[in-house]
Design an enzyme around this catalytic site. Structure first.
Site, PDB file in Angstrom:
ATOM      1  N   SER A   1      10.091  62.412  59.233  1.00  0.00           N
ATOM      2  CA  SER A   1       9.891  63.699  59.914  1.00  0.00           C
ATOM      3  C   SER A   1      10.170  64.821  58.922  1.00  0.00           C
ATOM      4  O   SER A   1      10.882  64.614  57.922  1.00  0.00           O
ATOM      5  CB  SER A   1      10.877  63.827  61.080  1.00  0.00           C
TER       6      SER A   1
ATOM      7  N   TYR B   1      19.690  63.846  64.289  1.00  0.00           N
ATOM      8  CA  TYR B   1      18.288  63.455  64.107  1.00  0.00           C
ATOM      9  C   TYR B   1      17.893  63.623  62.638  1.00  0.00           C
ATOM     10  O   TYR B   1      17.285  62.726  62.044  1.00  0.00           O
ATOM     11  CB  TYR B   1      17.390  64.306  65.018  1.00  0.00           C
TER      12      TYR B   1
HETATM   13  N1  LIG Z   1       6.519  64.632  67.960  1.00  0.00           N
HETATM   14  C1  LIG Z   1       6.967  65.172  66.838  1.00  0.00           C
HETATM   15  O1  LIG Z   1       6.933  66.400  66.659  1.00  0.00           O
HETATM   16  C2  LIG Z   1       7.470  64.305  65.729  1.00  0.00           C
HETATM   17  C3  LIG Z   1       7.602  64.901  64.454  1.00  0.00           C
HETATM   18  C4  LIG Z   1       8.078  64.108  63.401  1.00  0.00           C
HETATM   19  C5  LIG Z   1       8.385  62.788  63.618  1.00  0.00           C
HETATM   20  N2  LIG Z   1       8.254  62.231  64.866  1.00  0.00           N
HETATM   21  C6  LIG Z   1       8.587  60.826  65.010  1.00  0.00           C
HETATM   22  O2  LIG Z   1       7.444  60.129  65.461  1.00  0.00           O
HETATM   23  C7  LIG Z   1       7.837  58.923  66.103  1.00  0.00           C
HETATM   24  C8  LIG Z   1       7.094  58.794  67.419  1.00  0.00           C
HETATM   25  O3  LIG Z   1       7.502  59.822  68.289  1.00  0.00           O
HETATM   26  P1  LIG Z   1       6.511  60.607  69.273  1.00  0.00           P
HETATM   27  O4  LIG Z   1       6.497  62.010  68.854  1.00  0.00           O
HETATM   28  O5  LIG Z   1       5.239  59.869  69.412  1.00  0.00           O
HETATM   29  O6  LIG Z   1       7.399  60.551  70.606  1.00  0.00           O
HETATM   30  P2  LIG Z   1       7.209  59.816  72.008  1.00  0.00           P
HETATM   31  O7  LIG Z   1       5.910  60.197  72.622  1.00  0.00           O
HETATM   32  O8  LIG Z   1       8.470  60.095  72.741  1.00  0.00           O
HETATM   33  O9  LIG Z   1       7.133  58.245  71.625  1.00  0.00           O
HETATM   34  C9  LIG Z   1       8.248  57.550  71.166  1.00  0.00           C
HETATM   35  C10 LIG Z   1       7.952  56.055  71.199  1.00  0.00           C
HETATM   36  O10 LIG Z   1       9.082  55.344  70.682  1.00  0.00           O
HETATM   37  C11 LIG Z   1       9.405  54.297  71.607  1.00  0.00           C
HETATM   38  N3  LIG Z   1      10.803  53.910  71.535  1.00  0.00           N
HETATM   39  C12 LIG Z   1      11.911  54.678  71.652  1.00  0.00           C
HETATM   40  N4  LIG Z   1      13.018  53.923  71.559  1.00  0.00           N
HETATM   41  C13 LIG Z   1      12.594  52.640  71.378  1.00  0.00           C
HETATM   42  C14 LIG Z   1      13.267  51.403  71.207  1.00  0.00           C
HETATM   43  N5  LIG Z   1      14.601  51.312  71.214  1.00  0.00           N
HETATM   44  N6  LIG Z   1      12.517  50.266  71.040  1.00  0.00           N
HETATM   45  C15 LIG Z   1      11.169  50.341  71.039  1.00  0.00           C
HETATM   46  N7  LIG Z   1      10.472  51.485  71.187  1.00  0.00           N
HETATM   47  C16 LIG Z   1      11.190  52.628  71.361  1.00  0.00           C
HETATM   48  C17 LIG Z   1       9.051  54.872  72.949  1.00  0.00           C
HETATM   49  O11 LIG Z   1       8.957  53.829  73.893  1.00  0.00           O
HETATM   50  P3  LIG Z   1       9.330  54.001  75.457  1.00  0.00           P
HETATM   51  O12 LIG Z   1       8.051  54.515  76.057  1.00  0.00           O
HETATM   52  O13 LIG Z   1       9.677  52.658  75.914  1.00  0.00           O
HETATM   53  O14 LIG Z   1      10.460  54.980  75.534  1.00  0.00           O
HETATM   54  C18 LIG Z   1       7.716  55.537  72.605  1.00  0.00           C
HETATM   55  O15 LIG Z   1       6.675  54.581  72.596  1.00  0.00           O
HETATM   56  C19 LIG Z   1       9.356  58.998  66.234  1.00  0.00           C
HETATM   57  O16 LIG Z   1       9.947  58.233  65.192  1.00  0.00           O
HETATM   58  C20 LIG Z   1       9.665  60.473  66.020  1.00  0.00           C
HETATM   59  O17 LIG Z   1      10.960  60.672  65.510  1.00  0.00           O
HETATM   60  C21 LIG Z   1       7.799  62.960  65.907  1.00  0.00           C
END
Ligand SMILES: NC(=O)c1ccc[n+]([C@@H]2O[C@H](COP(=O)([O-])OP(=O)(O)OC[C@H]3O[C@@H](n4cnc5c(N)ncnc54)[C@H](OP(=O)(O)O)[C@@H]3O)[C@@H](O)[C@H]2O)c1
Length: 231
Positions: free
Chosen positions: A134, A147
């Site tokens: 990130s 985080y």
């Molecule tokens: N959105 C942003 O602005 C952003 C920016 C930089 C980096 N990121 C990173 O991108 C990645 C994906 O996030 P996103 O933005 O797509 O958010 P999101 O829509 O909340 O998706 C997160 C995913 O991670 C899964 N997850 C969480 N805890 C888990 C566990 N213990 N075991 C297996 N799966 C788990 C969730 O599954 P459940 O449905 O079961 O909860 C969901 O599928 C993360 O690593 C986040 O830190 C996001």
């Protein structure tokens, strides 16, 4: 790598960046194993299978790999360590459980899943691990200390692993997105997902780009941001 017929594992496949990556990989002809706690709703494809796996649990990770290789293997070419979450709050009031939840998922999960696939990738002398870090892993952010610390750790792990396994034909890429329109912000006070953010498909498109680079061309690390974020 030509993704046609290759096996890719994506953690956190239910929604957001993970789900978009699953869909992009399927569109490029890969077989995809989605690992997570929740299956992606309505995603039915003859080259997709969901395997229940909480990435915080190293035994669940080992079992998910065994099941994946039995159903879709025997080789595994791609791992996208995407499962993750962020919890906001000032350090003085931060709950230990929340701190541990972020590290268990973002850092330990990335380690468990990478460790699980590496022996097979080494055997193949071919593989690619993409770690979703990130912007929060490149700079400190007020009220996001835990985080940020977890995502700095993901980048440190990635940079080290890349040097460790490059001579085995394995690439390790760390991707650092800025704000992306997903459910990530649901529990973060003061920020809501909005149209000025990048889309999950934008990030997935870059992941495909980096996976498809020629063998001797390795994208080690990339930062990506929306051009005109809402103030
Ligand atoms: N959105 C942003 O602005 C952003 C920016 C930089 C980096 N990121 C990173 O991108 C990645 C994906 O996030 P996103 O933005 O797509 O958010 P999101 O829509 O909340 O998706 C997160 C995913 O991670 C899964 N997850 C969480 N805890 C888990 C566990 N213990 N075991 C297996 N799966 C788990 C969730 O599954 P459940 O449905 O079961 O909860 C969901 O599928 C993360 O690593 C986040 O830190 C996001």
């Amino acid at each position: 790598m030509d993704l046609t017929g290759k096996l890719a594992i994506v953690t956190g496949a239910s929604k957001g960046i993970g789900r978009a990556t699953v869909e992009a990989l399927l569109a490029r002809g890969a077989a995809v194993a989605g690992w997570g706690r929740t299956a992606p709703e309505g995603l039915v494809h003859d080259r997709f299978q969901f395997f229940e796996c909480d990435v915080r649990d190293e035994h669940a990770v080992a079992e998910a790999l065994t099941n994946t290789l039995r159903e879709l293997g025997p080789e595994v070419h791609v791992l996208v360590n995407n499962a993750g979450l962020g919890i906001a709050g000032s350090v003085d009031g931060f709950q230990t459980d929340d701190w541990k939840l972020m590290f268990d998922t973002n850092v330990h999960g990335t380690f468990y899943c990478s460790r699980a696939v590496l022996p097979q990738m080494k055997k193949q002398q071919l593989g690619h691990i993409v770690n979703i870090a990130s912007i929060a892993g490149t700079t400190g952010i007020e009220n996001m200390a835990g985080y940020c610390a977890s995502k700095f750790a993901v980048r440190g792990f990635s940079q080290s692993l890349f040097k460790e396994v490059r001579n085995d034909g394995i690439k390790v890429t760390s991707v650092s997105p800025g704000s992306t329109q997903t459910n990530f912000f649901d529990d973060i006070p003061g920020t809501a997902a909005n149209d000025s953010m990048m889309s999950p498909a934008d990030i997935a498109g870059f992941i495909i780009y980096t996976l498809e680079t020629p063998f001797n061309f390795h994208v080690v690390e990339v930062e990506m941001r929306p051009l005109q974020p809402k103030k």
